[in-house]
Design an enzyme around this catalytic site. Sequence first.
Site, mmCIF file in Angstrom:
data_model
loop_
_atom_site.group_PDB
_atom_site.id
_atom_site.type_symbol
_atom_site.label_atom_id
_atom_site.label_comp_id
_atom_site.label_asym_id
_atom_site.label_seq_id
_atom_site.Cartn_x
_atom_site.Cartn_y
_atom_site.Cartn_z
ATOM 1 C CE LYS A 1 15.380 59.220 4.946
ATOM 2 N NZ LYS A 1 15.545 58.939 6.625
ATOM 3 C CD GLN B 1 12.562 59.219 9.644
ATOM 4 O OE1 GLN B 1 12.884 58.648 8.509
ATOM 5 N NE2 GLN B 1 12.729 59.643 10.552
ATOM 6 C CB SER C 1 15.322 66.251 14.055
ATOM 7 O OG SER C 1 16.833 66.397 12.938
ATOM 8 C CE LYS D 1 13.464 55.774 11.967
ATOM 9 N NZ LYS D 1 14.554 55.913 10.947
ATOM 10 C CB THR E 1 21.575 58.687 14.356
ATOM 11 O OG1 THR E 1 20.758 59.933 14.126
ATOM 12 C CG2 THR E 1 20.722 57.257 13.753
ATOM 13 C CG ASN F 1 26.163 61.314 11.535
ATOM 14 O OD1 ASN F 1 25.049 60.538 11.703
ATOM 15 N ND2 ASN F 1 26.763 62.490 11.861
ATOM 16 C CE LYS G 1 12.599 66.959 11.046
ATOM 17 N NZ LYS G 1 13.587 66.802 10.606
ATOM 18 N N GLY H 1 19.077 65.250 6.983
ATOM 19 C CA GLY H 1 19.904 63.805 6.359
ATOM 20 C C GLY H 1 20.055 63.356 6.267
ATOM 21 C CG ASP H 2 18.931 58.734 5.220
ATOM 22 O OD1 ASP H 2 18.478 58.404 5.786
ATOM 23 O OD2 ASP H 2 19.581 57.970 4.001
#
Length: 445
Positions: free
Chosen positions: A126, A111, A377, A114, A210, A241, A90, A165-166
């Site tokens: 990622k 990630q 998410s 996290k 976020t 964002n 993820k 997204g990123d």
Amino acid sequence: MDARLEAVRDTVLARNPGEAEFHQAVVEVFESLGPVHDRHPEFLEAAILERLCEPERQIIFRVPWTDDSGRVQINRGFRVEFNSALGPYKGGLRFHPSVYLGIVKFLGFEQIFKNALTGMPIGGGKGGSDFDPRGRSDAEVMRFCQSFMTELYRHIGEYTDVPAGDIGVGGREIGYLFGQYKRITNRYESGVLTGKGISWGGSLVRPEATGFGTVIFTEEMLKTRGSSFDGQRVVVSGSGNVAINAIAKAQALGATVVACSDSSGYVVDEAGIDVGLLRQVKEVERGRLKDYVLRRSGVSYVEAGCVWDVDATVALPCATQNELDGGAAARLVRNGLLAVGEGANMPSTRDAVAVFQEAGVLFGPGKAANAGGVATSALEMQQNASRDSWSFEHTEQRLTDIMVGIHHRCASTADEYGEPGNYVLGANIGGFVKVADAMLAQGLI
Ligand code: NDP
């Protein structure tokens, strides 16, 4: 660094030449992990660290598409499926010209920890591309996304790998990516992507999560010193964002956000950023910060400047990696900085982190402070799995509980390892132990 880990670090760096950001992320984590290996020699025997640093799978692919003038364009696509000990891979997709394997690997590596800290059943991954959506028409972005997904679809799935997204990938791009996945597979598989539109499987609060989560985490840090956002003077970098939603939440808690930036310059608005106008300019019109200045009085704009030249009591870096260096950190500290909450991934250089920690500034590293996005998410995946959709209030409460929980996990781990207030150590150890335990339990795979 612990001598036992140095040899592993050297091997990892040598095996991955030219990937400076990945090296930086790995070294930062290794520096926290000596004491864990004193307590858990079994992690060393099972070569957990060596395995963690080697992605389970890395995919690099050609993305051909045609621009509006009919010319063929070629970009490079990436998906690094780093670790699936806790759940399906993820992590987001980044579309930015700076993207190369080293950036995707640093982001994927971070990630893992996290996602573990969120307490949700998600592994780490990622992806992205060196495609630059800026200045491209909707039709060009759609053709690019369709081509990108035409390769990616075979590698992802709700039980395998769930992108989101990123930087450069928001609701528009997720829409085009989802449409193409559905078309190729003939499956309405909502759980394959997160960050979807609300009317077709998305979750309320995901767009805000976020930025909101970063502020909630930072508020928890401030509480440990008897303080809060109320009355703070805040500077936020970026105006995408994460930044916009961090500004909105900080101001809702009583702070004044006096500056924000994009890659062309920064705005100073001493009355407090007008979030409605900022959303209109950046999200609706896809304009530049300069356009914000043209529509509001009493505001100044500094072309090509560094937003960290603006004094603040709380700094929220929400743009990109290594945007806040040691010099900027020292200046902020001299001028009364109390806390830093990283909305972006690894925005502070190692020098900057050292400056903050030596000065006793509250420092919330991205892998903890910005985990609200991926956590929400995972809430989107839960709603998709149960074919349900939750209210804004319920989802925001879940996000708040998760962020408070992550803060508690980092703080209590730092206490347990004799370094109270060291959120870097707390986040690294807290995330690592959970993943390492799962890897041991699942055997050598
Ligand atoms: P967006 O694309 O929405 O916004 C990015 C912002 O950062 C823009 O203002 C952009 O300016 C600025 N920026 C990007 N690259 C640079 C650069 N090289 N130099 C200066 N400014 C730059 O991205 P997000 O807000 O989604 O992401 C921001 C950060 O937060 C990233 O580090 C991302 O990894 C992290 N993050 C995002 C999550 C999410 O849910 N979206 C989740 C967790 C972390 P310009 O428009 O001029 O390029």
